[in-house]
Scaffold this active site. Structure first.
Site, PDB file in Angstrom:
ATOM      1  N   ASP A  18      97.197 -23.859  50.286  1.00 24.51           N
ATOM      2  CA  ASP A  18      96.197 -24.229  51.290  1.00 24.51           C
ATOM      3  C   ASP A  18      95.171 -25.121  50.593  1.00 24.51           C
ATOM      4  O   ASP A  18      94.634 -24.744  49.544  1.00 24.51           O
ATOM      5  CB  ASP A  18      95.527 -22.952  51.817  1.00 24.51           C
ATOM      6  CG  ASP A  18      94.522 -23.225  52.916  1.00 24.51           C
ATOM      7  OD1 ASP A  18      94.380 -22.375  53.815  1.00 24.51           O
ATOM      8  OD2 ASP A  18      93.883 -24.294  52.884  1.00 24.51           O
ATOM      9  N   ASP A  72      94.720 -35.806  54.421  1.00 23.60           N
ATOM     10  CA  ASP A  72      95.696 -36.285  55.407  1.00 23.60           C
ATOM     11  C   ASP A  72      96.147 -35.081  56.207  1.00 23.60           C
ATOM     12  O   ASP A  72      97.286 -34.604  56.089  1.00 23.60           O
ATOM     13  CB  ASP A  72      96.873 -36.935  54.670  1.00 23.60           C
ATOM     14  CG  ASP A  72      97.957 -37.397  55.631  1.00 23.60           C
ATOM     15  OD1 ASP A  72      99.094 -37.641  55.150  1.00 23.60           O
ATOM     16  OD2 ASP A  72      97.684 -37.490  56.839  1.00 23.60           O
ATOM     17  N   CYS A  73      95.235 -34.559  57.008  1.00 24.86           N
ATOM     18  CA  CYS A  73      95.435 -33.235  57.613  1.00 24.86           C
ATOM     19  C   CYS A  73      95.887 -33.363  59.060  1.00 24.86           C
ATOM     20  O   CYS A  73      95.829 -34.428  59.665  1.00 24.86           O
ATOM     21  CB  CYS A  73      94.110 -32.462  57.566  1.00 24.86           C
ATOM     22  SG  CYS A  73      92.748 -33.413  58.253  1.00 24.86           S
ATOM     23  N   THR A  74      96.310 -32.249  59.592  1.00 27.28           N
ATOM     24  CA  THR A  74      96.596 -32.162  61.019  1.00 27.28           C
ATOM     25  C   THR A  74      95.254 -32.096  61.751  1.00 27.28           C
ATOM     26  O   THR A  74      94.199 -32.190  61.130  1.00 27.28           O
ATOM     27  CB  THR A  74      97.394 -30.869  61.300  1.00 27.28           C
ATOM     28  OG1 THR A  74      96.720 -29.791  60.636  1.00 27.28           O
ATOM     29  CG2 THR A  74      98.810 -30.957  60.785  1.00 27.28           C
ATOM     30  N   PRO A  84      96.902 -24.120  60.695  1.00 27.41           N
ATOM     31  CA  PRO A  84      96.516 -24.195  59.282  1.00 27.41           C
ATOM     32  C   PRO A  84      95.536 -25.330  59.002  1.00 27.41           C
ATOM     33  O   PRO A  84      94.823 -25.319  58.015  1.00 27.41           O
ATOM     34  CB  PRO A  84      97.847 -24.399  58.564  1.00 27.41           C
ATOM     35  CG  PRO A  84      98.810 -24.885  59.573  1.00 27.41           C
ATOM     36  CD  PRO A  84      98.368 -24.314  60.876  1.00 27.41           C
ATOM     37  N   GLN A 137     104.106 -23.462  60.967  1.00 34.35           N
ATOM     38  CA  GLN A 137     103.922 -24.248  62.213  1.00 34.35           C
ATOM     39  C   GLN A 137     105.276 -24.623  62.816  1.00 34.35           C
ATOM     40  O   GLN A 137     106.308 -24.546  62.133  1.00 34.35           O
ATOM     41  CB  GLN A 137     103.094 -25.512  61.919  1.00 34.35           C
ATOM     42  CG  GLN A 137     103.455 -26.204  60.666  1.00 34.35           C
ATOM     43  CD  GLN A 137     102.293 -26.953  59.985  1.00 34.35           C
ATOM     44  OE1 GLN A 137     101.192 -27.241  60.506  1.00 34.35           O
ATOM     45  NE2 GLN A 137     102.589 -27.324  58.754  1.00 34.35           N
ATOM     46  N   GLU A 155     100.015 -29.473  49.714  1.00 31.44           N
ATOM     47  CA  GLU A 155     100.583 -29.334  51.066  1.00 31.44           C
ATOM     48  C   GLU A 155     100.865 -27.847  51.301  1.00 31.44           C
ATOM     49  O   GLU A 155     101.475 -27.178  50.456  1.00 31.44           O
ATOM     50  CB  GLU A 155     101.887 -30.155  51.137  1.00 31.44           C
ATOM     51  CG  GLU A 155     102.791 -29.851  52.316  1.00 31.44           C
ATOM     52  CD  GLU A 155     102.126 -30.017  53.684  1.00 31.44           C
ATOM     53  OE1 GLU A 155     101.635 -31.130  53.969  1.00 31.44           O
ATOM     54  OE2 GLU A 155     102.119 -29.029  54.436  1.00 31.44           O
ATOM     55  N   HIS A 160      98.372 -45.014  57.173  1.00 27.15           N
ATOM     56  CA  HIS A 160      98.490 -44.750  55.736  1.00 27.15           C
ATOM     57  C   HIS A 160      97.877 -45.865  54.901  1.00 27.15           C
ATOM     58  O   HIS A 160      97.287 -45.613  53.852  1.00 27.15           O
ATOM     59  CB  HIS A 160      99.954 -44.488  55.377  1.00 27.15           C
ATOM     60  CG  HIS A 160     100.490 -43.233  55.997  1.00 27.15           C
ATOM     61  ND1 HIS A 160     101.409 -43.251  57.041  1.00 27.15           N
ATOM     62  CD2 HIS A 160     100.175 -41.945  55.793  1.00 27.15           C
ATOM     63  CE1 HIS A 160     101.656 -42.014  57.417  1.00 27.15           C
ATOM     64  NE2 HIS A 160     100.917 -41.190  56.679  1.00 27.15           N
TER      65      HIS A 160
HETATM   66  N1  SAM Z   1      98.836 -38.268  60.140  1.00 27.68           N
HETATM   67  C1  SAM Z   1      98.718 -36.936  60.658  1.00 27.68           C
HETATM   68  C2  SAM Z   1      97.516 -36.802  61.543  1.00 27.68           C
HETATM   69  O1  SAM Z   1      96.656 -37.689  61.500  1.00 27.68           O
HETATM   70  O2  SAM Z   1      97.468 -35.820  62.286  1.00 27.68           O
HETATM   71  C3  SAM Z   1      98.751 -35.948  59.526  1.00 27.68           C
HETATM   72  C4  SAM Z   1     100.093 -35.947  58.887  1.00 27.68           C
HETATM   73  S1  SAM Z   1     100.490 -34.795  57.665  1.00 27.68           S
HETATM   74  C5  SAM Z   1     102.090 -34.406  58.223  1.00 27.68           C
HETATM   75  C6  SAM Z   1      99.534 -33.347  58.013  1.00 27.68           C
HETATM   76  C7  SAM Z   1      99.915 -32.282  56.996  1.00 27.68           C
HETATM   77  O3  SAM Z   1      98.833 -31.381  56.772  1.00 27.68           O
HETATM   78  C8  SAM Z   1     101.109 -31.407  57.424  1.00 27.68           C
HETATM   79  O4  SAM Z   1     102.165 -31.605  56.517  1.00 27.68           O
HETATM   80  C9  SAM Z   1     100.561 -29.979  57.347  1.00 27.68           C
HETATM   81  O5  SAM Z   1     101.530 -29.044  56.915  1.00 27.68           O
HETATM   82  C10 SAM Z   1      99.421 -30.144  56.365  1.00 27.68           C
HETATM   83  N2  SAM Z   1      98.387 -29.109  56.403  1.00 27.68           N
HETATM   84  C11 SAM Z   1      97.852 -28.520  57.499  1.00 27.68           C
HETATM   85  N3  SAM Z   1      96.907 -27.625  57.131  1.00 27.68           N
HETATM   86  C12 SAM Z   1      96.851 -27.654  55.767  1.00 27.68           C
HETATM   87  C13 SAM Z   1      96.077 -26.958  54.791  1.00 27.68           C
HETATM   88  N4  SAM Z   1      95.156 -26.040  55.151  1.00 27.68           N
HETATM   89  N5  SAM Z   1      96.272 -27.247  53.483  1.00 27.68           N
HETATM   90  C14 SAM Z   1      97.198 -28.178  53.107  1.00 27.68           C
HETATM   91  N6  SAM Z   1      97.982 -28.868  53.977  1.00 27.68           N
HETATM   92  C15 SAM Z   1      97.800 -28.600  55.296  1.00 27.68           C
END
Ligand code: SAM
Length: 285
Positions: A140, A158-160, A165, A33, A108, A64
């Site tokens: 993943d 805590d995902c995007t 991804p 990303q 992550e 958090h």
């Molecule tokens: N607080 C944020 C929000 O509410 O959007 C989320 C923060 S955290 C940085 C999101 C994390 O999810 C990122 O580090 C990203 O790389 C990770 N991520 C995205 N897709 C993922 C997947 N399929 N498996 C594991 N981690 C993933």
């Protein structure tokens, strides 16, 4: 006076938020990303992925504290915690405050997010990566929960947003894997978008989670830079009583845990499960 660079969030069509950029600390395409970390006078350091704000130093504590203390204190005896995503390290920081937790795994997908947030957002992880209870897995989250033999008491996604991804973390495949990775009495929670603007996400998650869990609902908090109103957190377990604890019970557990929070408190915990009528109507339709 030179015109400051501005950064525009591209999450929604037709309207959004902008940030003035005082200093770009890091900006690059990782394996998964586009990652930018910059300084903003009003919000401190800001991290965005693929054009969407992930976290800011000024308001991250709300998100958090709510995604950790609510499930952990509702569970009451969580020993093993799984964090999916969470690359900025703040979710881990908040889980490590719970001394009763014995083992924390974080899965992550993007190692670069961990590396560059450790370097440029040190207040987020605040040393939590060195906690002896912690294990980092770069994978993943969908793969992990569908292959791991371990079981957990609380799983925090805590995902995007469901783009790139992160899309897989809103699928039945992922939810089923989380269901199978929970111990008896376990709780699953997830970031599930700002329901006024992303209502379909909440409706879809609710429908999919309900295939596996007996009790599925949401709880909420307003985080300023996840703009547009309250953010909903998905909640799933097999015991409805876990989200209906009285404030006295929550207070006793909060006091025993010796937590010192800036947003969370037992009354906020109990009240956060109250949802707006438009969302309740959408979930019933
Ligand atoms: N607080 C944020 C929000 O509410 O959007 C989320 C923060 S955290 C940085 C999101 C994390 O999810 C990122 O580090 C990203 O790389 C990770 N991520 C995205 N897709 C993922 C997947 N399929 N498996 C594991 N981690 C993933």
């Amino acid at each position: 006076m030179t015109q400051k660079e501005t950064w525009l969030e591209t999450l929604h069509d037709g309207f959004g938020q902008y940030f003035s950029v005082d200093n770009v600390l890091y900006h690059n395409q990782t394996e998964h990303q586009d990652l930018i970390i910059f300084e903003n006078a009003a919000l401190g350091r800001v991290m965005a992925l693929d054009g969407v704000v992930q976290t800011t130093e000024r308001d991250e504590f709300i998100y958090h504290e709510m995604l950790t203390n609510v499930p952990l204190l509702a569970h009451g005896n969580a020993r093993r915690v799984l964090i999916i995503g969470g690359g900025d390290g703040a979710m881990l920081r908040e889980v490590t405050r719970h001394k009763s937790v014995e083992q924390i795994t974080m899965v992550e997908i993007d190692a670069a997010v961990v590396d560059f947030c450790r370097q440029h957002l040190p207040n987020h992880s605040a040393g939590a990566y060195d906690d002896p209870r912690f294990k980092l897995v770069i994978d993943d989250g969908v793969n992990f929960v569908n292959q791991c033999q371990e079981k957990f008491d609380v799983i925090i996604s805590d995902c995007t947003d469901p783009i790139g991804p992160g899309e897989g973390l809103f699928t039945s495949d992922f939810y089923q894997g989380c269901y199978n990775s929970l111990n008896e009495g376990g709780i699953f929670v997830a970031q599930n978008g700002v329901c006024f603007l992303q209502q379909d996400e909440a409706v879809n998650s609710h429908r999919k989670l309900s295939h596996y869990f007996k009790d599925v609902s949401f709880y909420q908090a307003a985080i300023p830079t996840y703009y547009g109103g309250i953010m909903t957190f998905a909640w799933a377990s097999n015991n409805p009583a876990l989200r209906q604890l009285d404030v006295q019970t929550i207070q006793a557990r909060f006091d025993a845990a010796g937590l010192n929070c800036r947003y969370y408190n037992p009354a906020i915990h109990a009240g956060s499960f109250a949802l707006p009528q438009y969302l309740l109507n959408a979930l019933r339709s």
